[in-house]
Write an enzyme that holds these catalytic residues in place. Structure first.
Site, PDB file in Angstrom:
ATOM      1  N   GLU A 214       8.147  16.179  15.787  1.00 20.86           N
ATOM      2  CA  GLU A 214       8.733  16.022  14.449  1.00 20.86           C
ATOM      3  C   GLU A 214       8.017  16.956  13.468  1.00 20.86           C
ATOM      4  O   GLU A 214       6.787  16.957  13.391  1.00 20.86           O
ATOM      5  CB  GLU A 214       8.576  14.572  13.979  1.00 20.86           C
ATOM      6  CG  GLU A 214       9.224  14.334  12.624  1.00 20.86           C
ATOM      7  CD  GLU A 214       8.888  12.969  12.026  1.00 20.86           C
ATOM      8  OE1 GLU A 214       7.699  12.610  12.017  1.00 20.86           O
ATOM      9  OE2 GLU A 214       9.817  12.291  11.566  1.00 20.86           O
TER      10      GLU A 214
ATOM     11  N   GLU B 260       8.858   1.360  11.374  1.00 20.21           N
ATOM     12  CA  GLU B 260       9.923   2.370  11.218  1.00 20.21           C
ATOM     13  C   GLU B 260       9.231   3.715  11.221  1.00 20.21           C
ATOM     14  O   GLU B 260       8.554   4.073  10.245  1.00 20.21           O
ATOM     15  CB  GLU B 260      10.687   2.124   9.926  1.00 20.21           C
ATOM     16  CG  GLU B 260      11.363   0.766   9.942  1.00 20.21           C
ATOM     17  CD  GLU B 260      12.214   0.492   8.730  1.00 20.21           C
ATOM     18  OE1 GLU B 260      12.147   1.253   7.753  1.00 20.21           O
ATOM     19  OE2 GLU B 260      12.948  -0.501   8.762  1.00 20.21           O
TER      20      GLU B 260
ATOM     21  N   LYS C  27       0.885  -1.170   0.000  1.00 20.94           N
ATOM     22  CA  LYS C  27       0.000   0.000   0.000  1.00 20.94           C
ATOM     23  C   LYS C  27       0.916   1.211   0.000  1.00 20.94           C
ATOM     24  O   LYS C  27       1.445   1.631   1.040  1.00 20.94           O
ATOM     25  CB  LYS C  27      -0.872  -0.026   1.249  1.00 20.94           C
ATOM     26  CG  LYS C  27      -2.245   0.598   1.089  1.00 20.94           C
ATOM     27  CD  LYS C  27      -2.238   2.068   0.731  1.00 20.94           C
ATOM     28  CE  LYS C  27      -2.045   2.963   1.907  1.00 20.94           C
ATOM     29  NZ  LYS C  27      -1.834   4.373   1.543  1.00 20.94           N
TER      30      LYS C  27
ATOM     31  N   CYS D 192      13.420  10.788   7.287  1.00 19.72           N
ATOM     32  CA  CYS D 192      13.176  10.449   8.691  1.00 19.72           C
ATOM     33  C   CYS D 192      14.445  10.572   9.516  1.00 19.72           C
ATOM     34  O   CYS D 192      14.403  10.810  10.709  1.00 19.72           O
ATOM     35  CB  CYS D 192      12.627   9.034   8.782  1.00 19.72           C
ATOM     36  SG  CYS D 192      13.759   7.822   8.117  1.00 19.72           S
TER      37      CYS D 192
HETATM   38  P1  NAD Z   1       1.896   8.281   7.470  1.00 17.81           P
HETATM   39  O1  NAD Z   1       2.012   7.509   8.724  1.00 17.81           O
HETATM   40  O2  NAD Z   1       0.901   9.361   7.397  1.00 17.81           O
HETATM   41  O3  NAD Z   1       1.557   7.308   6.252  1.00 17.81           O
HETATM   42  C1  NAD Z   1       2.369   6.198   5.933  1.00 17.81           C
HETATM   43  C2  NAD Z   1       1.504   5.163   5.256  1.00 17.81           C
HETATM   44  O4  NAD Z   1       0.558   4.663   6.178  1.00 17.81           O
HETATM   45  C3  NAD Z   1       0.698   5.694   4.082  1.00 17.81           C
HETATM   46  O5  NAD Z   1       0.698   4.726   3.063  1.00 17.81           O
HETATM   47  C4  NAD Z   1      -0.687   5.873   4.671  1.00 17.81           C
HETATM   48  O6  NAD Z   1      -1.716   5.819   3.731  1.00 17.81           O
HETATM   49  C5  NAD Z   1      -0.739   4.691   5.613  1.00 17.81           C
HETATM   50  N1  NAD Z   1      -1.689   4.821   6.719  1.00 17.81           N
HETATM   51  C6  NAD Z   1      -2.080   5.944   7.353  1.00 17.81           C
HETATM   52  N2  NAD Z   1      -2.953   5.641   8.351  1.00 17.81           N
HETATM   53  C7  NAD Z   1      -3.111   4.289   8.332  1.00 17.81           C
HETATM   54  C8  NAD Z   1      -3.879   3.376   9.099  1.00 17.81           C
HETATM   55  N3  NAD Z   1      -4.653   3.781  10.111  1.00 17.81           N
HETATM   56  N4  NAD Z   1      -3.806   2.059   8.799  1.00 17.81           N
HETATM   57  C9  NAD Z   1      -3.014   1.626   7.795  1.00 17.81           C
HETATM   58  N5  NAD Z   1      -2.283   2.446   7.018  1.00 17.81           N
HETATM   59  C10 NAD Z   1      -2.308   3.766   7.296  1.00 17.81           C
HETATM   60  O7  NAD Z   1       3.365   8.805   7.150  1.00 17.81           O
HETATM   61  P2  NAD Z   1       3.812   9.733   5.928  1.00 17.81           P
HETATM   62  O8  NAD Z   1       3.243  11.091   6.175  1.00 17.81           O
HETATM   63  O9  NAD Z   1       3.536   9.037   4.659  1.00 17.81           O
HETATM   64  O10 NAD Z   1       5.406   9.774   6.099  1.00 17.81           O
HETATM   65  C11 NAD Z   1       6.062  10.664   6.937  1.00 17.81           C
HETATM   66  C12 NAD Z   1       6.387  10.019   8.270  1.00 17.81           C
HETATM   67  O11 NAD Z   1       7.088   8.823   8.040  1.00 17.81           O
HETATM   68  C13 NAD Z   1       7.283  10.841   9.163  1.00 17.81           C
HETATM   69  O12 NAD Z   1       6.844  10.720  10.485  1.00 17.81           O
HETATM   70  C14 NAD Z   1       8.638  10.183   9.026  1.00 17.81           C
HETATM   71  O13 NAD Z   1       9.515  10.348  10.101  1.00 17.81           O
HETATM   72  C15 NAD Z   1       8.232   8.766   8.884  1.00 17.81           C
HETATM   73  N6  NAD Z   1       9.286   7.993   8.206  1.00 17.81           N
HETATM   74  C16 NAD Z   1      10.014   7.115   8.947  1.00 17.81           C
HETATM   75  C17 NAD Z   1      11.033   6.384   8.346  1.00 17.81           C
HETATM   76  C18 NAD Z   1      11.876   5.404   9.120  1.00 17.81           C
HETATM   77  O14 NAD Z   1      12.589   4.637   8.489  1.00 17.81           O
HETATM   78  N7  NAD Z   1      11.842   5.390  10.428  1.00 17.81           N
HETATM   79  C19 NAD Z   1      11.285   6.561   6.992  1.00 17.81           C
HETATM   80  C20 NAD Z   1      10.523   7.486   6.274  1.00 17.81           C
HETATM   81  C21 NAD Z   1       9.515   8.191   6.893  1.00 17.81           C
HETATM   82  O1  6OD Z   2      18.320   3.840   3.708  1.00 23.09           O
HETATM   83  C1  6OD Z   2      17.406   3.124   4.100  1.00 23.09           C
HETATM   84  O2  6OD Z   2      17.428   1.897   3.989  1.00 23.09           O
HETATM   85  C2  6OD Z   2      16.240   3.738   4.731  1.00 23.09           C
HETATM   86  N1  6OD Z   2      15.304   2.889   5.191  1.00 23.09           N
HETATM   87  C3  6OD Z   2      16.148   5.077   4.788  1.00 23.09           C
HETATM   88  C4  6OD Z   2      15.098   5.775   5.398  1.00 23.09           C
HETATM   89  C5  6OD Z   2      14.962   7.096   5.211  1.00 23.09           C
HETATM   90  C6  6OD Z   2      13.891   7.801   5.793  1.00 23.09           C
HETATM   91  O3  6OD Z   2      13.346   8.766   5.343  1.00 23.09           O
END
Ligand code: NAD
Ligand code: 6OD
Length: 486
Positions: free
Chosen positions: A390, A254, A178, A288
């Site tokens: 964040e 993550e 998804k 992130c």
């Molecule tokens: P988000 O949590 O809003 O959405 C991520 C995904 O989850 C999307 O596909 C969304 O449609 C889905 N989703 C949302 N609510 C859901 C639910 N209740 N059930 C199932 N699926 C659901 O995040 P975003 O805005 O797309 O991304 C930004 C966030 O992601 C930031 O907080 C960032 O720090 C985090 N992030 C973390 C990492 C990591 O590796 N730790 C990497 C990239 C981004």
């Molecule tokens: O480099 C990666 O494997 C990884 N998961 C990066 C994540 C970046 C977050 O925005």
């Protein structure tokens, strides 16, 4: 008008309901296409296809055959590099130079790296004594976990989706992905690649839509999904964890970060400025692992701040195809509203805006896009919301510190624990401080330097579990002990 359909059992399909939503460009808000929104029916079809594929030709492939197939996928992404690049830049608005350097090559590499890890994954064996003196032999045996739900974010769409799909398939699972509603394109395109390479139908499936009461929720609550791997916001991670509790499905989360960067006076200041510029501003701050809190040892505070401001002033905002531009828009108007809210809050909370802080005038052609200024603040209290929550935008707060103990306490004073960066030329100090960081990933004199054999994940509210290298293999396989009485 482009249409982004689901990819189920090797075929592109529209939603039975005909429901779609718009995909708009973050660059100028122009309409890029429409995406079908999956209902329960499409999600169910995708999960059924994935479950059936486990028992089909995919489940019978040898490790070598699976490796060959996935390597072919990696090669095909590279052959179709330009199409993936164009799709990623349309969806996200990021500069082509960035996507060409990070998103697409890593998207392909994720299919190669984990086939190697999976093929070389060691297992365990224990010879045991038994009362009859003949003994028994135990050995570990790994099997695929089954149908994996992959829920992905929008900031590095191809990279972060394949980072999960690569190891999942390398271990012999099937997936239903998804992608984020903001960025459907590259995941949809990957379906074509899977078919071209001969990946059997049902192994890789895609359903589009939103989270709650949409494809995300339907997928993560589906009883035939065996495990869920998610990247996104911490609050979404909590919802997914609740969904996974039913049926005791495994999760890998993550999530968000509020990452510190510590700049000691004995650092190479130009290296620290270059690294901190990247960690705070690359991808418009939507990484992130990015830095939102910078702590600089007092003797070099003024010099460091001045150099950062000089470099921020040089950032060139522009369209993805503008070769001079190294800074794109945020992903959407909605996300810009969130980031702008924090820009205003910073001022309310007493920040000094050192540079940026607003919405730039990009001219008539681009002013409807999600542009925002790269921003540096000083002067915030450690308990300000801007220091604790964040933002996920191109901004950081820079604060002086006086001692190692003080800065360790400041850096760790957060609910998150994803990443930290330390800048120092003193290697003993680097190790000492790194060991005390409450974070899953610590870089010294570097940032976002990635070796896919290493563990990746967050402490505290930044996630649960580790992926990467053998750590991801633990999540994507079921370990079985086989005991043979001799
Ligand atoms: P988000 O949590 O809003 O959405 C991520 C995904 O989850 C999307 O596909 C969304 O449609 C889905 N989703 C949302 N609510 C859901 C639910 N209740 N059930 C199932 N699926 C659901 O995040 P975003 O805005 O797309 O991304 C930004 C966030 O992601 C930031 O907080 C960032 O720090 C985090 N992030 C973390 C990492 C990591 O590796 N730790 C990497 C990239 C981004
Ligand atoms: O480099 C990666 O494997 C990884 N998961 C990066 C994540 C970046 C977050 O925005």
């Amino acid at each position: 008008m482009k249409e982004f359909k689901h990819f189920i059992n090797g075929q592109y399909v529209a939603s039975a309901s005909g429901k779609t939503f718009e995909n708009r460009s973050p660059v100028d808000n122009s309409l890029l296409g429409k995406t079908y929104e999956a209902g329960r029916e499409e999600v169910d079809a995708a999960v059924k296809a994935a479950k059936a594929a486990l028992k089909g030709p995919w489940g019978k492939l040898t490790q070598v055959e699976r490796t060959k197939l996935l390597n072919k996928v990696a090669d095909r992404i590279n052959e179709r590099f330009e199409e993936f690049l164009e799709a990623e830049c349309l969806d996200t608005g990021k500069p082509r130079s960035i996507a060409a350097h990070i998103d697409i090559p890593r998207g392909a590499a994720n299919f190669k790296a984990f086939t190697e890890t999976s093929a070389n994954l060691p297992t365990e064996g224990f010879r045991m004594d038994t009362p009859d003196g003949k003994g028994a032999m135990n050995f570990g045996h790994r099997t695929p976990k089954g149908v994996i739900a992959v829920v992905a974010p929008w900031n590095l769409p191809l990279l972060l989706m394949t980072w999960k799909v690569g190891p999942a398939l390398a271990c012999g699972n099937t997936v239903v992905v998804k992608p984020s509603e903001e960025t459907p394109m590259t995941t949809t395109l990957l379906g074509e690649v899977m078919n071209e390479c001969g990946v059997p139908p049902g192994v890789f499936n895609v359903v589009h839509g939103f989270g709650p009461d949409s494809a995300g929720e339907f997928l993560t609550t589906h009883p035939d999904v065996d495990a869920i791997t998610f990247t996104g916001e911490t609050r979404t991670g909590e919802a997914i964890m609740k969904a996974a509790a039913v049926g005791l499905r495994n999760i890998s989360l993550e999530c968000g970060g509020k990452n510190p960067s510590i700049v000691f006076a004995d650092c190479d200041i130009e290296k620290a400025v270059e690294g901190t510029m990247r960690s705070a501003f690359v991808n418009c701050g939507q990484v992130c692992l990015g830095t939102e809190r910078v702590y600089v040892e007092r003797p070099i505070f003024d010099q460091f701040l001045a150099r950062m401001k000089e470099e921020v002033a040089k950032l060139k905002l522009g369209r993805p195809e503008d070769e001079q531009a190294n800074f794109g828009p945020l992903v959407s108007q909605e996300h810009r509203s969130k980031v702008k809210y924090y820009y205003d809050l910073a001022v309310e909370e007493g920040a000094k805006v050192e540079i940026g802080g607003g919405i730039p005038d990009m001219g008539a052609a681009l002013n409807d896009g999600a542009w925002i200024e790269p921003t540096i603040w000083t002067g915030l209290a450690d308990d300000a919301r801007v220091m604790r929550e964040e933002i996920f935008g191109p901004c950081c707060h820079i604060r002086p510190f006086d001692s190692e103990d003080e800065v360790i306490a400041l850096a760790n004073d957060t609910d998150y624990g994803l990443a930290a960066a330390i800048w120092t030329e003193n290697s003993a100090r680097a190790v000492r401080v790194a060991e005390q960081m409450e974070a899953g990933i610590v870089w010294v004199n570097a940032w976002f330097l990635r070796d896919l054999r290493t563990s990746f994940g967050g402490a505290k509210q930044s996630g649960i579990g580790r992926e990467g290298g053998v750590h991801g293999m633990e999540f994507y396989t079921e370990m079985k002990n086989i005991c043979i009485k001799l």
